[in-house]
Design an enzyme around this catalytic site. Structure first.
Site, PDB file in Angstrom:
ATOM      1  N   SER A  70      34.434   9.329 -24.360  1.00  0.00           N
ATOM      2  CA  SER A  70      33.655   8.380 -25.149  1.00  0.00           C
ATOM      3  C   SER A  70      34.503   7.340 -25.887  1.00  0.00           C
ATOM      4  O   SER A  70      35.159   6.528 -25.255  1.00  0.00           O
ATOM      5  CB  SER A  70      32.780   9.186 -26.100  1.00  0.00           C
ATOM      6  OG  SER A  70      31.887   8.355 -26.738  1.00  0.00           O
ATOM      7  N   GLU A 400      23.207   7.883 -36.341  1.00  0.00           N
ATOM      8  CA  GLU A 400      24.419   7.945 -37.144  1.00  0.00           C
ATOM      9  C   GLU A 400      24.784   6.500 -37.455  1.00  0.00           C
ATOM     10  O   GLU A 400      24.465   5.595 -36.677  1.00  0.00           O
ATOM     11  CB  GLU A 400      25.549   8.623 -36.367  1.00  0.00           C
ATOM     12  CG  GLU A 400      25.260  10.086 -36.092  1.00  0.00           C
ATOM     13  CD  GLU A 400      26.436  10.790 -35.426  1.00  0.00           C
ATOM     14  OE1 GLU A 400      26.970  11.705 -36.047  1.00  0.00           O
ATOM     15  OE2 GLU A 400      26.816  10.429 -34.307  1.00  0.00           O
ATOM     16  N   ASN A 402      27.407   5.102 -37.036  1.00  0.00           N
ATOM     17  CA  ASN A 402      28.238   4.559 -35.960  1.00  0.00           C
ATOM     18  C   ASN A 402      27.435   4.053 -34.755  1.00  0.00           C
ATOM     19  O   ASN A 402      28.018   3.630 -33.752  1.00  0.00           O
ATOM     20  CB  ASN A 402      29.293   5.586 -35.520  1.00  0.00           C
ATOM     21  CG  ASN A 402      28.682   6.859 -34.928  1.00  0.00           C
ATOM     22  OD1 ASN A 402      27.551   6.857 -34.459  1.00  0.00           O
ATOM     23  ND2 ASN A 402      29.439   7.948 -34.945  1.00  0.00           N
ATOM     24  N   ARG A 528      36.072  14.852 -44.126  1.00  0.00           N
ATOM     25  CA  ARG A 528      35.707  15.908 -43.172  1.00  0.00           C
ATOM     26  C   ARG A 528      36.680  15.877 -42.002  1.00  0.00           C
ATOM     27  O   ARG A 528      37.198  14.800 -41.653  1.00  0.00           O
ATOM     28  CB  ARG A 528      34.250  15.746 -42.685  1.00  0.00           C
ATOM     29  CG  ARG A 528      33.922  14.363 -42.145  1.00  0.00           C
ATOM     30  CD  ARG A 528      32.546  14.302 -41.537  1.00  0.00           C
ATOM     31  NE  ARG A 528      32.491  15.024 -40.290  1.00  0.00           N
ATOM     32  CZ  ARG A 528      32.866  14.509 -39.112  1.00  0.00           C
ATOM     33  NH1 ARG A 528      33.341  13.286 -39.010  1.00  0.00           N
ATOM     34  NH2 ARG A 528      32.786  15.224 -38.029  1.00  0.00           N
ATOM     35  N   PRO A 529      36.903  17.056 -41.394  1.00  0.00           N
ATOM     36  CA  PRO A 529      37.773  17.049 -40.222  1.00  0.00           C
ATOM     37  C   PRO A 529      37.005  16.473 -39.032  1.00  0.00           C
ATOM     38  O   PRO A 529      35.837  16.828 -38.819  1.00  0.00           O
ATOM     39  CB  PRO A 529      38.081  18.534 -40.002  1.00  0.00           C
ATOM     40  CG  PRO A 529      36.991  19.281 -40.682  1.00  0.00           C
ATOM     41  CD  PRO A 529      36.399  18.403 -41.733  1.00  0.00           C
ATOM     42  N   SER A 530      37.634  15.584 -38.284  1.00  0.00           N
ATOM     43  CA  SER A 530      36.959  15.034 -37.098  1.00  0.00           C
ATOM     44  C   SER A 530      36.802  16.133 -36.056  1.00  0.00           C
ATOM     45  O   SER A 530      37.631  17.032 -35.953  1.00  0.00           O
ATOM     46  CB  SER A 530      37.803  13.893 -36.525  1.00  0.00           C
ATOM     47  OG  SER A 530      37.432  13.650 -35.184  1.00  0.00           O
ATOM     48  N   ARG A 537      38.767  12.559 -41.493  1.00  0.00           N
ATOM     49  CA  ARG A 537      38.120  11.277 -41.768  1.00  0.00           C
ATOM     50  C   ARG A 537      37.797  11.163 -43.249  1.00  0.00           C
ATOM     51  O   ARG A 537      37.382  12.152 -43.883  1.00  0.00           O
ATOM     52  CB  ARG A 537      36.837  11.141 -40.952  1.00  0.00           C
ATOM     53  CG  ARG A 537      37.073  11.153 -39.457  1.00  0.00           C
ATOM     54  CD  ARG A 537      35.925  10.500 -38.715  1.00  0.00           C
ATOM     55  NE  ARG A 537      35.985  10.791 -37.292  1.00  0.00           N
ATOM     56  CZ  ARG A 537      36.782  10.166 -36.421  1.00  0.00           C
ATOM     57  NH1 ARG A 537      37.607   9.221 -36.825  1.00  0.00           N
ATOM     58  NH2 ARG A 537      36.751  10.488 -35.136  1.00  0.00           N
TER      59      ARG A 537
HETATM   60  C1  G16 Z   1      30.809  11.882 -30.900  1.00  0.00           C
HETATM   61  C2  G16 Z   1      29.525  12.511 -31.367  1.00  0.00           C
HETATM   62  C3  G16 Z   1      28.972  11.721 -32.531  1.00  0.00           C
HETATM   63  C4  G16 Z   1      30.014  11.638 -33.639  1.00  0.00           C
HETATM   64  C5  G16 Z   1      31.328  11.090 -33.091  1.00  0.00           C
HETATM   65  C6  G16 Z   1      32.458  11.164 -34.075  1.00  0.00           C
HETATM   66  O1  G16 Z   1      30.562  10.582 -30.472  1.00  0.00           O
HETATM   67  O2  G16 Z   1      28.611  12.534 -30.297  1.00  0.00           O
HETATM   68  O3  G16 Z   1      27.805  12.341 -32.965  1.00  0.00           O
HETATM   69  O4  G16 Z   1      29.580  10.818 -34.666  1.00  0.00           O
HETATM   70  O5  G16 Z   1      31.739  11.849 -31.970  1.00  0.00           O
HETATM   71  O6  G16 Z   1      32.677  12.498 -34.423  1.00  0.00           O
HETATM   72  P1  G16 Z   1      33.889  12.971 -35.314  1.00  0.00           P
HETATM   73  O7  G16 Z   1      33.802  12.186 -36.573  1.00  0.00           O
HETATM   74  O8  G16 Z   1      33.642  14.445 -35.505  1.00  0.00           O
HETATM   75  O9  G16 Z   1      35.153  12.657 -34.566  1.00  0.00           O
HETATM   76  P2  G16 Z   1      31.152  10.010 -29.121  1.00  0.00           P
HETATM   77  O10 G16 Z   1      30.428   8.727 -28.939  1.00  0.00           O
HETATM   78  O11 G16 Z   1      32.623   9.850 -29.340  1.00  0.00           O
HETATM   79  O12 G16 Z   1      30.816  11.055 -28.101  1.00  0.00           O
END
Ligand code: G16
Length: 574
Positions: A70, A400, A402, A528-530, A537
């Site tokens: 992604s 979200e 984002n 929060r941890p990603s 993050r």
């Molecule tokens: C994925 C998840 C999203 C999330 C994003 C970031 O998005 O499907 O729901 O908001 O990761 O997550 P984190 O902050 O835990 O890294 P994508 O579009 O990268 O698949």
């Protein structure tokens, strides 16, 4: 009790040795599957092929496996598992995925048998798995490893090749509903969505060509290829200029939805006033071997997809060259306003709720609660959490910040809308609203957030309401905010509660955040941890951009000092 098919297990072990696990490597099924540098993922892919086949036997349905990382950089890759109705796989199976991924070669059989026993899986049943991949250079080899895993267990697979993540979710749902949701083909997806879009925009017949025009930043990924494929189906209803189509730039590098949202600036590769290409708002694009000049003016609508086209954000630049972002919160608000107006006109009493995360801009939450009077729910990050929360309502709009989101209609809500649309005894505004609601349902991909489907819905709403992107932007004013990343030795030292709004460990971190927040007006911050990158993050908002930037920096320093930061200390933003 489980049924052991000895031959299959021998084959699994034999094939598994061709996809060896690097000894000691430990990975976790995160926010949206496994995600790391592509060179560590071959065994994970093979094993996820096996797991998808088992999940198919368990559910007696087709399961999806999407190879993508992604928004992550090109050198990463990842895998997302898709359950029968097109939703994310359940938490228990995420656990099995982690268990299987981390078993050393000699323990693989035991790990498999454990899952089979716990879930009472009849492994002699047929298994069917749909596989898709994004445009990363590693995706072809990794999706082959998934196919090998399915085959090793004696399962059947269908390789959809290059598709967006939401397209694969859609295919899985279509297949398991025997076509009731649509045809399980990319062609079927295009025709369902484009027909619905055409039905919607019929109600905005006075649109000029300028109003039909949209700039699309494809993040140099799969979304660009697929939206171009769809263009023909949209006929004259939408005219897109597609930039960052992968023909030259690098996937997600200085472009795409994640870059635009986090950096709060336009992507490179889209010449527009204000992105550094001052005085050159004219782009020359190559289409079908022909060069075409496109003039991008202040106020023109642009949108960015992410690397697998499940997220979208909009933006424009004003006549002073200022950049304006319309993120997932603004998208949710626009959709919610539209749906509530239609429900009113149709005299349908259906409960609409909006599901957000801690990242939702405080202004959006206030507007939705105080002005729109809709129910708001806040969940942890990850569309899997938002999706489940949205299922509790007649209509659940989840996004979200984002730009990852969609709208869910309960079965009962869909039936009420359907009945009203077909009711011969009603006419006028009520009938029109019911028909619009019916087409709205069809243009939405309810299985997961989908940049293409969301784009069509937004374009249709703006057209029907005769609204410009600037008018949409003024619904409410975002509180200035900033997102940062901090590198720590082990991000799992950070544990959170209250939908990730408060940190419970390491000791002292939340107290430090609380006292920093008090220094600023209208301020809020959390960490929060990603679940997709090896970082912590940090989010901060305040009444001024300077305040949000300073708060984000100070909280980053607290994380660095209290959670084992590595590398140089975070520096203030300029
Ligand atoms: C994925 C998840 C999203 C999330 C994003 C970031 O998005 O499907 O729901 O908001 O990761 O997550 P984190 O902050 O835990 O890294 P994508 O579009 O990268 O698949």
């Amino acid at each position: 009790m489980f049924f052991l098919v000895t031959d299959n297990f021998e084959e699994v072990l034999k094939q598994s040795s061709l996809h060896p696990k690097p000894s000691g490597l430990v990975l976790e099924y995160g926010t949206s599957g496994f995600r790391t540098n592509a060179k560590h993922l071959d065994h994970i892919m093979f094993r996820m092929g096996i797991l998808a086949a088992l999940r198919s036997q368990k559910t007696k349905a087709t399961i999806g496996v999407m190879v993508t990382a992604s928004h992550n950089p090109e050198e990463d890759n990842g895998v997302k598992l898709i359950d029968p109705m097109g939703e994310m796989v359940t938490p228990a199976w995420e656990g099995y995925a982690t268990q299987l991924a981390n078993a050393e070669q000699e323990d693989l059989l035991a790990a498999l048998k454990d899952i089979i026993e716990k879930e009472s899986i009849n492994v002699s049943l047929e298994a069917n798995v749909f596989v898709g991949k994004d445009t990363r250079s590693s995706s072809a080899r990794l999706s082959q490893a998934v196919l090998d895993g399915v085959k090793a267990l004696g399962g059947h697979s269908k390789d959809y090749g290059l598709v967006t993540t939401p397209q694969l979710h859609y295919m899985v749902c279509c297949q398991n509903t025997q076509g009731k949701y649509g045809a399980a083909t990319v062609e079927g997806y295009y025709s369902k969505l484009s027909q619905a879009f055409s039905q919607l925009t019929k109600n905005a017949s006075n649109r000029t060509d300028d109003q039909k025009h949209l700039c699309v930043d494809g993040a140099n990924g799969i979304g660009a290829l697929k939206v171009r494929e769809m263009e023909g189906h949209l006929k004259n209803d939408l005219q897109m200029s597609i930039f960052n189509d992968g023909s030259k730039g690098t996937l997600n590098l200085h472009c795409g939805a994640d870059f635009v949202k986090v950096q709060q600036k336009p992507p490179t590769g889209v010449p527009s006033v204000g992105n550094g290409d001052w005085g050159q708002p004219v782009a020359v694009v190559e289409e079908n071997g022909l060069s075409r000049s496109i003039e991008i003016n202040p106020g023109d609508r642009c949108c960015s997809f992410d690397g697998d086209a499940d997220r979208i954000v909009y933006y424009y630049t004003d006549s002073q060259g200022h950049f304006h972002l319309l993120d997932g919160d603004k998208i949710a608000t626009l959709i919610c306003t539209f749906l509530k107006e239609l429900l009113n006109q149709a005299a349908l009493d259906l409960k609409v709720a909006v599901v957000q995360t801690a990242y939702a801009n405080g202004s959006s939450t206030r507007y939705l609660e105080d002005v729109m009077k809709v129910i708001i729910k806040c969940t942890k990050t990850g569309v899997k959490h938002l999706h489940h929360a949205a299922q509790e309502f007649d209509i659940g709009v989840y996004f979200e910040a984002n730009g990852h989101g969609t709208v869910l209609f309960s079965k009962a809500a869909e039936e009420k809308i359907q009945q009203l649309a077909e009711d011969g005894s009603i006419s006028g505004e009520r009938k029109k609203a019911a028909l619009l609601l019916q087409s709205t349902i069809s243009v939405i991909n309810q299985t997961v957030g989908d940049a293409i489907s969301d784009m069509l819905l937004i374009e249709a709403i703006l057209a029907i309401k005769g609204m410009t992107v600037q008018q949409w932007d003024t619904i409410y004013t975002d509180l200035p905010n900033r997102q940062l990343k901090v590198k720590v030795a082990d991000r799992r030292v950070i544990d959170t509660t209250d939908a990730e709004r408060r940190a419970v460990s390491p000791a002292g971190l939340q107290d430090a955040i609380d006292s920093l927040v008090k220094k600023y007006r209208q301020a809020r911050s959390f960490v929060r941890p990603s679940g997709t990158e090896d970082v912590v993050r940090v989010y901060a908002e305040a009444d001024t951009q300077e305040g949000a930037d300073a708060l984000a920096h100070e909280v980053s320093l607290a994380v660095y000092r209290l959670a084992g930061g590595v590398g140089d200390e975070p520096q203030p933003l300029h």
